[in-house]
Design a protein around this motif. Sequence first.
Motif, mmCIF file in Angstrom:
data_model
loop_
_atom_site.group_PDB
_atom_site.id
_atom_site.type_symbol
_atom_site.label_atom_id
_atom_site.label_comp_id
_atom_site.label_asym_id
_atom_site.label_seq_id
_atom_site.Cartn_x
_atom_site.Cartn_y
_atom_site.Cartn_z
ATOM 1 N N TYR A 177 18.160 4.363 -0.625
ATOM 2 C CA TYR A 177 17.982 3.322 0.402
ATOM 3 C C TYR A 177 17.050 2.261 -0.150
ATOM 4 O O TYR A 177 15.936 2.570 -0.567
ATOM 5 N N ARG A 178 17.531 1.027 -0.166
ATOM 6 C CA ARG A 178 16.689 -0.069 -0.645
ATOM 7 C C ARG A 178 16.140 -0.826 0.540
ATOM 8 O O ARG A 178 16.883 -1.217 1.431
ATOM 9 N N SER A 179 14.848 -1.050 0.568
ATOM 10 C CA SER A 179 14.261 -1.909 1.595
ATOM 11 C C SER A 179 13.318 -2.868 0.897
ATOM 12 O O SER A 179 13.056 -2.732 -0.293
ATOM 13 N N GLY A 180 12.829 -3.827 1.646
ATOM 14 C CA GLY A 180 11.900 -4.775 1.055
ATOM 15 C C GLY A 180 10.649 -4.109 0.541
ATOM 16 O O GLY A 180 10.078 -4.517 -0.457
ATOM 17 N N VAL A 198 13.851 4.208 -1.591
ATOM 18 C CA VAL A 198 13.632 5.597 -1.221
ATOM 19 C C VAL A 198 14.855 6.403 -1.633
ATOM 20 O O VAL A 198 15.977 6.047 -1.295
ATOM 21 N N ARG A 209 16.767 9.968 -1.350
ATOM 22 C CA ARG A 209 16.796 11.146 -0.478
ATOM 23 C C ARG A 209 17.797 12.184 -0.974
ATOM 24 O O ARG A 209 18.822 11.840 -1.556
ATOM 25 N N THR A 249 10.177 7.785 -4.455
ATOM 26 C CA THR A 249 10.037 6.403 -3.996
ATOM 27 C C THR A 249 9.744 5.518 -5.201
ATOM 28 O O THR A 249 9.116 5.954 -6.167
ATOM 29 N N VAL A 308 8.312 1.578 -5.950
ATOM 30 C CA VAL A 308 7.735 0.332 -5.430
ATOM 31 C C VAL A 308 7.509 -0.590 -6.620
ATOM 32 O O VAL A 308 6.955 -0.158 -7.640
ATOM 33 N N ARG A 355 3.387 -4.780 -11.414
ATOM 34 C CA ARG A 355 3.131 -3.342 -11.365
ATOM 35 C C ARG A 355 4.326 -2.620 -10.756
ATOM 36 O O ARG A 355 5.107 -3.204 -10.020
ATOM 37 N N TRP A 363 5.421 1.523 -9.126
ATOM 38 C CA TRP A 363 5.009 2.882 -8.814
ATOM 39 C C TRP A 363 6.262 3.751 -8.687
ATOM 40 O O TRP A 363 7.266 3.306 -8.131
ATOM 41 N N SER A 414 14.464 -1.062 5.950
ATOM 42 C CA SER A 414 14.476 0.343 6.321
ATOM 43 C C SER A 414 14.492 1.218 5.088
ATOM 44 O O SER A 414 15.141 0.887 4.111
ATOM 45 N N ALA A 415 13.800 2.305 5.170
ATOM 46 C CA ALA A 415 13.699 3.209 4.030
ATOM 47 C C ALA A 415 14.557 4.443 4.243
ATOM 48 O O ALA A 415 14.343 5.465 3.616
ATOM 49 N N THR A 461 6.258 -8.152 1.990
ATOM 50 C CA THR A 461 7.211 -8.734 1.046
ATOM 51 C C THR A 461 7.240 -10.259 1.149
ATOM 52 O O THR A 461 8.232 -10.897 0.835
ATOM 53 N N PHE A 486 3.216 7.202 4.535
ATOM 54 C CA PHE A 486 4.332 7.261 3.578
ATOM 55 C C PHE A 486 4.212 6.216 2.468
ATOM 56 O O PHE A 486 4.133 6.560 1.287
ATOM 57 N N TRP A 487 4.194 4.937 2.821
ATOM 58 C CA TRP A 487 4.132 3.909 1.783
ATOM 59 C C TRP A 487 2.748 3.851 1.148
ATOM 60 O O TRP A 487 2.613 3.507 -0.030
ATOM 61 N N ASN A 547 2.419 5.726 -1.891
ATOM 62 C CA ASN A 547 3.336 5.329 -2.959
ATOM 63 C C ASN A 547 3.101 3.915 -3.464
ATOM 64 O O ASN A 547 4.028 3.255 -3.915
ATOM 65 N N GLY A 548 1.869 3.439 -3.351
ATOM 66 C CA GLY A 548 1.532 2.143 -3.935
ATOM 67 C C GLY A 548 0.932 1.153 -2.957
ATOM 68 O O GLY A 548 0.211 0.240 -3.374
ATOM 69 N N TYR A 549 1.245 1.304 -1.666
ATOM 70 C CA TYR A 549 0.748 0.316 -0.696
ATOM 71 C C TYR A 549 -0.702 0.591 -0.279
ATOM 72 O O TYR A 549 -1.193 1.710 -0.364
ATOM 73 N N TYR A 600 -1.357 -3.798 -2.080
ATOM 74 C CA TYR A 600 -1.161 -2.575 -2.853
ATOM 75 C C TYR A 600 -2.512 -1.950 -3.177
ATOM 76 O O TYR A 600 -3.548 -2.529 -2.872
ATOM 77 N N TRP A 601 -2.491 -0.771 -3.807
ATOM 78 C CA TRP A 601 -3.710 -0.087 -4.235
ATOM 79 C C TRP A 601 -4.642 -1.047 -4.924
ATOM 80 O O TRP A 601 -4.226 -1.912 -5.672
#
Lengths: 85, 196
Positions: free
Chosen positions: A43-46, A50, A52, A62, A64, A69, A71, B33-34, B79, B177-178, B181-183, B195-196
Amino acid sequence: MQHVDGNALAGPLAEFFSFDLTTAIARCSGCGAVGELARTMVYRSGAGTVVRCSECDQVLATLVETADRAWIGLSGISAIEVPRG
Amino acid sequence: MSFITRGFSGCSRERDERLPPGQTLVQDFPVLSAGPTPEVDTAEWEFTIRTESSVHRWNWDEFTSLAIDDVDTDIHCVTHWSKLGTSWRGVSLDTLFEQVETEQEYVMAHSYGGYTTNVPLDELLDGKAWVAFEFDGEPLEPEHGGPARLLVPHLYFWKSAKWVRGLVMMEQDEPGFWEQNGYHLHGDPWTEERYW
Ligand SMILES: [Zn+2]
């Protein structure tokens, strides 16, 4: 047992970060399914990407990315198998 | 000063002061959406607040019978898009927390679909956050987080968790969650805590 510092990972880990990840096989830590990463649901989001498990829907990984950078989180993968040779 | 410049040029290239640094205005509402969009029937929907000592629950009818606020606010996505003057209706977190006793100062918001995000409690109170179920005069669509989403407009929009189903109080701040993972753990758009 003595430990060495993380520089010792350079050789062994280079193998893991230099091959085509889609050919790798991963084990889902949620349901235990073992399968090719290429067969997961992505799943791609802005905010990020992700990955699954196609069996149980658990988040495997995930991604990012920003301009300078990136992650990768592998929170739902208990092990990865890569082909050799 | 700015209004003189505007008067001369007839149009302004100046930055809108409502726009945080690094953001661009959009007119539409991008969908981010993730995972698959959870389909949550309001007949099944439930909202909970879990503290160190108890669980508070509201079903859809109880929830929508609470005092409802009209909220006009700007929203800022990490974003780099911002949307100004969006209108929402929802229940203020002040209203929900009127019934809640807790000594814990941090909150993890949980969503249908499994998403989580962390926010300090004091950033959810005093008119700073809502659980919103209408956008632009219409019931909130599933792709935008309906039946209900958290709305914390002073933080980047990933903190405004879609499909919210509950808040869990925490003694210490922990990443959602995010944020794992970097946020950024906090996410203030005015200081670009992306971000971090
Ligand atoms: Zn699985």
